[in-house]
Write a protein that holds these residues in place. Structure first.
Motif, short mmCIF file in Angstrom:
data_model
loop_
_atom_site.label_atom_id
_atom_site.label_comp_id
_atom_site.label_asym_id
_atom_site.label_seq_id
_atom_site.Cartn_x
_atom_site.Cartn_y
_atom_site.Cartn_z
N ASP A 196 48.13 -18.12 3.38
CA ASP A 196 47.84 -17.65 2.02
C ASP A 196 46.37 -17.26 1.88
O ASP A 196 46.04 -16.22 1.32
CB ASP A 196 48.17 -18.75 0.99
N LYS A 252 41.10 -11.14 1.74
CA LYS A 252 40.89 -9.70 1.89
C LYS A 252 40.31 -9.08 0.62
O LYS A 252 39.57 -8.11 0.67
CB LYS A 252 42.21 -9.00 2.24
N GLU A 277 45.29 -14.07 3.64
CA GLU A 277 45.71 -12.89 2.88
C GLU A 277 44.84 -12.73 1.63
O GLU A 277 44.40 -11.63 1.30
CB GLU A 277 47.18 -13.04 2.47
#
Length: 797
Positions: free
Chosen positions: A46, A52, A49
């Motif tokens: 998590d 980013k 991701e």
């Protein structure tokens, strides 16, 4: 799992046991995820991701970008403007509003209806923030000042509820004892009121008619206060050291009995230093309890009391723990925390008798622990200092001796993983918001505690998962755009409440010291070989001046002249005497049998009652002449300025005479509001105007500023008179120093007789707002005037 409503609909004792079983299963599930490390594995993915969007890649071009430096969040308006300038405002509001919908309203972020509501809220907030940032730099936000709140109330048609709650909040603030944090108590109470209002708004259909919306919001404000009152006067009071141990036990039994029976017990025997405090609290809580009970539908009343009992019992179990005892189990530590953290928000919804909302109870139940663990982490240092038992303080004290203890920091991340994947079904928005909040919490703690203390804390709590912790610490150091609007508001509100308390203390200190100074300057001395008749006049004048007058007018002149315009204090003493002589003369004339026929003034017999009407009339004339003489002795200022001031003063005296004549002519007549405003201004507002304008004239300020001062005086004078009219109906004779009900006896038209008490209160607050808005036009921050206006509308005499 059984929904919480099914649990609490059992007998309260049984309902609490069932709630405990549900919490125990939740804790066991989280503990199993921790032991299997499944939560860490899922979270690593998590966070990779998530980062980013939050880790900016370095660019050489950024060195040449002029950009604006990020301002400190304490500078509220500049921070909002910076967010807008950098294009970050919409994302900032998106995560902030989404979080409120998830935490406070128990909504699922993937619901189309919730998404639409969030978008509308963001758009409204965006417009409001940019408008206020452009127009209000340097001022406190609208929601933090009485005028801004009242303008919202007018827009929503809930003026009566807001007037009521303002008075209640002031009363609570005045009764917060030393040893409790007054700002913290007020902030939590306001937060609960806002939370209940938000729930009420969410329950309303978009097409609800204005009258129904106003009724619902009115009820929500009163319910929010009634429920929120338990925070300072149940939770905080029992957590503090104000009450003795026997008093705490007796008080807890009163609360428990009320929740079990639905009836508030009588206070019973109570003695000692806290008797008056407990009497006040019992009275306020009884009134709040009855109001909530009356507003509950029969089918929801049992649920409300059941949830309230779970909340109170969980708090009570948690409260009696002591940090010196080393044998608490994980269940002892966490189950009350799970129950109280979820129940508090369930009550905020049930207090408005809201219908069942699919998924709300479960989401709220699981979400509560996340919020509570974050709060306890932030408050860890203070809790350790207070020897308070929380999962964090207990782990810090005993983790070396007790390897069985659950690490609350690791549990916190297990809760986060469970929320993202089990509660919100891996929804991208939920992941974004929850991780934003978690990293923001760590950043804020690091900033507050300092790097060394932060690293020491992480060394204790995060040692079990070095790879995971390494990733988290990179996010704490480098991740951007994780701050939240509600945190900004929280910080602003705490600072505002502290600042307001400091200013209010300074206001009353100034009021007291300048009043004493003025009192020392007022009385006339009697030279030797004085004619008997003149001696009688001086004695009569001194009798009137010695009364317990507030001296508002000369105090205001001193503050404006000395504090704001820098005039020599000694140079304006004659002006202060002049204003009080004129005011006292006007009161002597007002009290005469031919006019208001008053028997007491300033806590003593009126002058005509003590002597005669003739002596009173001559004394009034004597004081007016002395006032003119004082003005003529302002010899440290330009002669033309003093002459202009005397001419201005003469015109204002004429206006006051006309105002009194208008008032006498109105006896027995029903006036229009416009006529009453005119009478009121000429009787009262004119004197306020003189107090503001005369020192401004001596300081030779601009005509524009004098114009703004006149508008302030106009509206403040009318507000002052309306408050007088209200006190004549609802005031205490012993506090006022004069009889109540005089206007009714004399058949005088006033704001209460024309508008009624509620209508008069609304009119007073509208004038208060207009005076506040005029104050903003003055190019200086006159805090004394702000607090004087607060005093005018909130005074008891």
């Amino acid at each position: 799992m059984h929904p919480i409503n099914e649990i609490v609909n059992e007998h309260p004792h049984t309902g609490y046991q069932l709630a405990e079983h549900k919490a125990a299963r939740y804790l066991s599930s989280l503990h199993n995820q921790m032991k299997s490390k499944s939560s860490v594995t899922a979270l690593m993915a998590d966070i990779r991701e998530w980062k980013k969007k939050h880790i900016r890649r370095f660019s050489v071009l950024s060195l040449w970008s002029p950009g604006k430096k990020k301002p400190d969040t304490q500078d509220y308006y500049r921070y909002i403007q910076w967010l807008n300038y950098t294009g970050k405002l919409d994302d900032y509001l998106d995560r902030s509003v989404s979080y409120i919908y998830m935490r406070d309203l128990g909504k699922a972020p993937d619901s189309p209806d919730t998404q639409n509501r969030i978008k509308r809220t963001i758009a409204d907030l965006h417009r409001h923030l940019l408008k206020s940032a452009r127009s209000g730099a340097g001022e406190e936000p609208d929601f933090m000042n009485l005028a801004g709140v009242y303008r919202w109330a007018q827009k929503e048609g809930v003026e009566a509820a807001v007037i009521w709650v303002i008075a209640k909040l002031r009363s609570v603030a005045a009764h917060i004892p030393e040893g409790m944090n007054a700002e913290h108590a007020q902030r939590k109470l306001i937060k609960i009121i806002v939370g209940v209002i938000l729930h009420a708004i969410e329950e309303m259909d978009d097409n609800v008619i204005p009258e129904e919306r106003s009724r619902t919001l009115d009820e929500a404000i009163r319910l929010g206060y009634s429920y929120g009152l338990t925070y300072p006067f149940v939770d905080d009071l029992l957590d503090s050291q104000i009450l003795t141990v026997p008093e705490k036990e007796q008080y807890s039994e009163l609360i428990r009995s009320a929740l079990l029976t639905g009836v508030v017990p009588v206070l019973g025997d109570w003695s000692g230093a806290n008797m008056e405090l407990i009497k006040y609290i019992h009275s306020e809580l009884s009134e709040a309890f009855e109001y909530i009970k009356q507003q509950q539908r029969p089918e929801t009343q049992h649920s409300f009391f059941g949830q309230s009992y779970v909340f109170f019992q969980a708090q009570d179990f948690d409260r009696v723990k002591v940090l010196t005892r080393g044998d608490y189990t994980n269940e002892d530590l966490y189950i009350p925390v799970i129950l109280k953290s979820s129940s508090s928000r369930l009550i905020a919804r049930s207090v408005i008798s809201a219908p069942a909302d699919e998924g709300f109870e479960e989401r709220t139940f699981f979400f509560g622990l996340y919020n509570q663990l974050a709060d306890d982490f932030a408050d860890m240092a203070q809790d350790m200092s207070d020897e308070a038992v929380t999962p964090y303080t207990y782990y810090l004290r005993y983790h070396k001796q007790r390897p069985d203890l659950i690490n609350p920091y690791e549990l916190y991340w297990a809760v986060i993983s469970n929320l993202i994947h089990s509660v919100y079904h891996s929804d991208a928005k939920a992941r974004e918001v929850i991780l934003d909040r978690a990293i923001n919490g760590l950043k804020r703690y690091k900033e507050r505690a300092g790097t060394d203390k932060y690293n020491e804390t992480m060394g204790i709590f995060a040692a079990g998962h070095p790879v995971f912790n390494g990733l988290i610490q990179i996010m704490v150091r480098k991740a951007d755009d994780v701050d939240f609007f509600d945190k900004l508001l929280r910080d602003q509100m705490i600072e505002h409440l502290k600042k307001d308390a400091r200013e209010q203390k300074e206001f009353f200190a100034t009021f007291k010291s300048v009043r004493s100074l003025i009192n020392d300057e007022l009385l006339f001395t009697k030279p030797q070989e004085l004619p008997a008749m003149k001696e009688q006049l001086i004695d009569a004048a001194n009798y009137s001046l010695e009364g317990d007058g507030k001296r508002v007018r000369p105090i205001l002149t001193w503050v404006m002249g000395v504090k704001e315009y820098g005039l020599d204090p000694a140079a304006i003493i004659p002006l202060l005497r002049s204003l009080e002589y004129m005011h006292t003369a006007s009161l002597i004339f007002d009290d005469l049998p031919s006019q208001d026929n008053a028997s007491t003034r300033r806590g003593r017999m009126t002058l005509h009652e003590l002597h005669s009407s003739a002596v009173a009339e001559l004394t009034g004339l004597y004081l007016i002449q002395k006032a003119i003489g004082e003005q003529a002795s302002l010899n440290r200022f330009k002669a033309e300025t003093v002459l202009a001031l005397i001419r201005y003063s003469a015109r204002k005296a004429e206006d006051m005479c006309m105002g009194q004549a208008m008032d006498l002519d109105a006896k027995g007549k029903i006036l229009t509001l416009e006529q009453l405003n005119n009478v009121c201004f000429y009787k009262t507002g004119v004197a306020f105007e003189a107090c503001l304008v005369m020192p401004a004239m001596l300081a030779e300020v601009s005509n524009a500023e004098i114009g703004a001062l006149k508008r302030i005086a106009y509206h403040m004078g009318i507000a002052f008179q309306i408050k007088d009219d209200l006190l004549d109906v609802e005031g205490d004779k012993d506090v006022l120093g004069k009889p109540v009900g005089n206007d009714a006896v004399n058949n005088n038209s006033n704001f209460v007789s024309i508008l009624g008490q509620e209508g008069a209160s609304k009119e007073m607050w509208d004038h208060y707002c207009k005076a506040t808005e005029a104050l903003r036009e003055i190019p200086r921050n006159i805090t004394f005037l702000k607090h004087l206006m607060n005093y005018v509308v909130n005074r008891e005499r």
